[in-house]
Write a protein that holds these residues in place. Structure first.
Motif, mmCIF file in Angstrom:
data_model
loop_
_atom_site.group_PDB
_atom_site.id
_atom_site.type_symbol
_atom_site.label_atom_id
_atom_site.label_comp_id
_atom_site.label_asym_id
_atom_site.label_seq_id
_atom_site.Cartn_x
_atom_site.Cartn_y
_atom_site.Cartn_z
ATOM 1 N N ASN A 166 -35.842 25.182 61.647
ATOM 2 C CA ASN A 166 -36.860 24.445 60.912
ATOM 3 C C ASN A 166 -37.455 23.403 61.849
ATOM 4 O O ASN A 166 -36.744 22.807 62.667
ATOM 5 C CB ASN A 166 -36.261 23.742 59.694
ATOM 6 C CG ASN A 166 -35.872 24.712 58.612
ATOM 7 O OD1 ASN A 166 -36.403 25.817 58.520
ATOM 8 N ND2 ASN A 166 -34.929 24.322 57.779
ATOM 9 N N LEU A 167 -38.776 23.181 61.753
ATOM 10 C CA LEU A 167 -39.449 22.171 62.551
ATOM 11 C C LEU A 167 -39.854 21.010 61.654
ATOM 12 O O LEU A 167 -40.473 21.209 60.605
ATOM 13 C CB LEU A 167 -40.688 22.770 63.232
ATOM 14 C CG LEU A 167 -40.420 23.904 64.225
ATOM 15 C CD1 LEU A 167 -41.733 24.448 64.758
ATOM 16 C CD2 LEU A 167 -39.534 23.426 65.366
ATOM 17 N N TYR A 168 -39.513 19.811 62.056
ATOM 18 C CA TYR A 168 -39.804 18.601 61.293
ATOM 19 C C TYR A 168 -41.026 17.951 61.928
ATOM 20 O O TYR A 168 -40.983 17.501 63.075
ATOM 21 C CB TYR A 168 -38.591 17.676 61.303
ATOM 22 C CG TYR A 168 -37.436 18.243 60.500
ATOM 23 C CD1 TYR A 168 -37.050 17.646 59.305
ATOM 24 C CD2 TYR A 168 -36.757 19.386 60.911
ATOM 25 C CE1 TYR A 168 -36.006 18.172 58.543
ATOM 26 C CE2 TYR A 168 -35.725 19.920 60.160
ATOM 27 C CZ TYR A 168 -35.348 19.310 58.978
ATOM 28 O OH TYR A 168 -34.327 19.839 58.224
ATOM 29 N N CYS A 169 -42.126 17.922 61.181
ATOM 30 C CA CYS A 169 -43.434 17.592 61.737
ATOM 31 C C CYS A 169 -44.099 16.483 60.942
ATOM 32 O O CYS A 169 -43.611 16.033 59.905
ATOM 33 C CB CYS A 169 -44.356 18.821 61.696
ATOM 34 S SG CYS A 169 -43.626 20.395 62.167
ATOM 35 N N TRP A 170 -45.249 16.031 61.448
ATOM 36 C CA TRP A 170 -46.222 15.297 60.658
ATOM 37 C C TRP A 170 -47.474 16.155 60.540
ATOM 38 O O TRP A 170 -47.871 16.819 61.488
ATOM 39 C CB TRP A 170 -46.633 13.987 61.333
ATOM 40 C CG TRP A 170 -45.528 13.040 61.613
ATOM 41 C CD1 TRP A 170 -44.765 12.350 60.717
ATOM 42 C CD2 TRP A 170 -45.072 12.647 62.915
ATOM 43 N NE1 TRP A 170 -43.866 11.564 61.374
ATOM 44 C CE2 TRP A 170 -44.026 11.724 62.712
ATOM 45 C CE3 TRP A 170 -45.443 12.983 64.210
ATOM 46 C CZ2 TRP A 170 -43.347 11.139 63.774
ATOM 47 C CZ3 TRP A 170 -44.769 12.406 65.265
ATOM 48 C CH2 TRP A 170 -43.736 11.496 65.051
ATOM 49 N N GLN A 171 -48.104 16.100 59.378
ATOM 50 C CA GLN A 171 -49.439 16.674 59.207
ATOM 51 C C GLN A 171 -50.418 15.584 59.614
ATOM 52 O O GLN A 171 -50.597 14.593 58.900
ATOM 53 C CB GLN A 171 -49.672 17.093 57.762
ATOM 54 C CG GLN A 171 -50.960 17.873 57.535
ATOM 55 C CD GLN A 171 -50.854 19.319 57.995
ATOM 56 O OE1 GLN A 171 -49.876 19.980 57.683
ATOM 57 N NE2 GLN A 171 -51.862 19.796 58.709
ATOM 58 N N ILE A 172 -51.011 15.707 60.797
ATOM 59 C CA ILE A 172 -51.796 14.611 61.350
ATOM 60 C C ILE A 172 -53.240 14.679 60.874
ATOM 61 O O ILE A 172 -53.770 15.742 60.541
ATOM 62 C CB ILE A 172 -51.730 14.598 62.883
ATOM 63 C CG1 ILE A 172 -52.338 15.870 63.470
ATOM 64 C CG2 ILE A 172 -50.284 14.459 63.360
ATOM 65 C CD1 ILE A 172 -52.436 15.835 64.996
ATOM 66 N N ASP B 107 -47.180 21.459 70.690
ATOM 67 C CA ASP B 107 -47.476 22.901 70.677
ATOM 68 C C ASP B 107 -48.266 23.321 69.444
ATOM 69 O O ASP B 107 -49.067 24.257 69.489
ATOM 70 C CB ASP B 107 -46.171 23.710 70.725
ATOM 71 C CG ASP B 107 -45.269 23.299 71.871
ATOM 72 O OD1 ASP B 107 -44.965 22.095 71.975
ATOM 73 O OD2 ASP B 107 -44.868 24.165 72.666
ATOM 74 N N TRP B 108 -48.003 22.649 68.311
ATOM 75 C CA TRP B 108 -48.650 23.052 67.065
ATOM 76 C C TRP B 108 -49.806 22.119 66.699
ATOM 77 O O TRP B 108 -50.270 22.107 65.578
ATOM 78 C CB TRP B 108 -47.633 23.069 65.930
ATOM 79 C CG TRP B 108 -46.700 24.242 66.011
ATOM 80 C CD1 TRP B 108 -46.843 25.461 65.403
ATOM 81 C CD2 TRP B 108 -45.499 24.329 66.758
ATOM 82 N NE1 TRP B 108 -45.802 26.290 65.733
ATOM 83 C CE2 TRP B 108 -44.957 25.624 66.566
ATOM 84 C CE3 TRP B 108 -44.813 23.441 67.585
ATOM 85 C CZ2 TRP B 108 -43.774 26.029 67.168
ATOM 86 C CZ3 TRP B 108 -43.645 23.850 68.187
ATOM 87 C CH2 TRP B 108 -43.132 25.138 67.979
ATOM 88 N N LYS B 109 -50.289 21.350 67.692
ATOM 89 C CA LYS B 109 -51.341 20.387 67.387
ATOM 90 C C LYS B 109 -52.609 21.085 66.905
ATOM 91 O O LYS B 109 -53.374 20.517 66.126
ATOM 92 C CB LYS B 109 -51.629 19.522 68.614
ATOM 93 C CG LYS B 109 -52.427 18.266 68.297
ATOM 94 C CD LYS B 109 -52.545 17.352 69.507
ATOM 95 C CE LYS B 109 -53.327 16.095 69.153
ATOM 96 N NZ LYS B 109 -53.476 15.185 70.327
ATOM 97 N N LYS B 110 -52.807 22.317 67.350
ATOM 98 C CA LYS B 110 -53.988 23.057 66.894
ATOM 99 C C LYS B 110 -53.948 23.295 65.395
ATOM 100 O O LYS B 110 -54.982 23.506 64.752
ATOM 101 C CB LYS B 110 -54.081 24.401 67.633
ATOM 102 C CG LYS B 110 -52.917 25.345 67.386
ATOM 103 C CD LYS B 110 -53.081 26.624 68.175
ATOM 104 C CE LYS B 110 -51.944 27.606 67.951
ATOM 105 N NZ LYS B 110 -50.641 27.062 68.371
#
Length: 259
Positions: A194-200, A178-181
């Protein structure tokens, strides 16, 4: 009824032999609905070879060689066991047992990319179940997503499957796009939103920084791998997203799925 039985177990370590009128299978199912998939310690009188001091052996010591079929859950600071065992009269009866778990700690000075953080995470959580999703088709998933994924994340999913660390940090079985943009892929989340992500980026996925998107929309980056990050928030009390304030020992709650 279940709560009243649990309250009768001697604390902090003890055994409760129950009436033969109680169905041990129903007892295990009721506990599993609360604590997830159990780990088998003894099956038909034979002890699982994977059982050790850090994997529930304390429960078997309490049963003094009388265990017939016993399963266990690692939950917070305790091992909770249920099943059947021989009582003092030699009859096979339902049984409940509880004993404290040993806390796992990261030794000082272990940072470095050669550290196997997934193995350390297995040790921290007392995990002895077999891999839960060994046949995930990552090639298909990565083709659909248009990117490769970090290897340690894939090993975590294969090993632990669907569930949550400390029944709190929920491990996504596939990253959310969803937050790929915003160049973020979400690999886990919490009830605090909280969302646990990678900064791609276009580089090696194994080097993508873990980034936490907080409830108020702030992005907080960490220069570490996925499994290393989980290890550290579980046991480092000074980490900004620590979970160590809540429990001294940690576990992975496997969500049960019905066929």
């Amino acid at each position: 009824m279940l709560d009243s039985l649990l309250d009768r177990i001697p604390q902090p370590s003890g055994v409760l032999y129950l009436s033969q009128d109680i169905d041990p299978h129903a007892l295990v199912e009721n506990l599993a609905s609360r604590h997830g998939e159990p780990q088998t310690l003894v099956l038909d009188g034979t002890t699982n070879p994977g059982v050790s001091e850090s994997h529930g052996a304390g429960l078997l010591a309490l049963l003094e060689g009388r265990a017939e079929t016993v399963v266990a859950w690692a939950h917070a600071g305790q091992w909770l066991g249920a099943g059947t065992a021989l009582d003092t009269q030699g009859d096979i009866v339902p049984v409940l047992a509880v004993t404290p778990r040993q806390a796992q700690a990261l030794p000082a000075g272990i940072a470095g990319q050669d550290e196997d953080w997934v193995e350390r995470l297995i040790g921290i959580t007392g995990w002895i179940l077999p891999p839960q999703r060994p046949d995930v088709d990552w090639a298909q998933i990565e083709e659909r997503m248009g990117t490769r994924l970090p290897r340690d994340y894939k090993r975590m999913v294969e090993t632990f499957g669907e569930g949550a660390f400390d029944d709190y940090l929920q491990l996504n079985q596939e990253p959310w796009t969803d937050w790929k943009k915003d160049d973020l892929l979400v690999w886990a989340g919490t009830e605090h939103e909280n969302l646990y992500c990678w900064q791609i980026d276009d580089g090696d996925p194994d080097h993508w920084p873990v980034t936490i998107q907080t409830f108020d929309g702030e992005n907080v980056p960490f220069d570490c791998s996925t499994a290393e990050f989980v290890c550290r928030i579980l046991i480092e009390k000074d980490h900004p997203f620590t979970m160590a304030h809540y429990f001294d020992t940690h576990w992975f709650m496997t969500y049960r799925t019905k066929a």
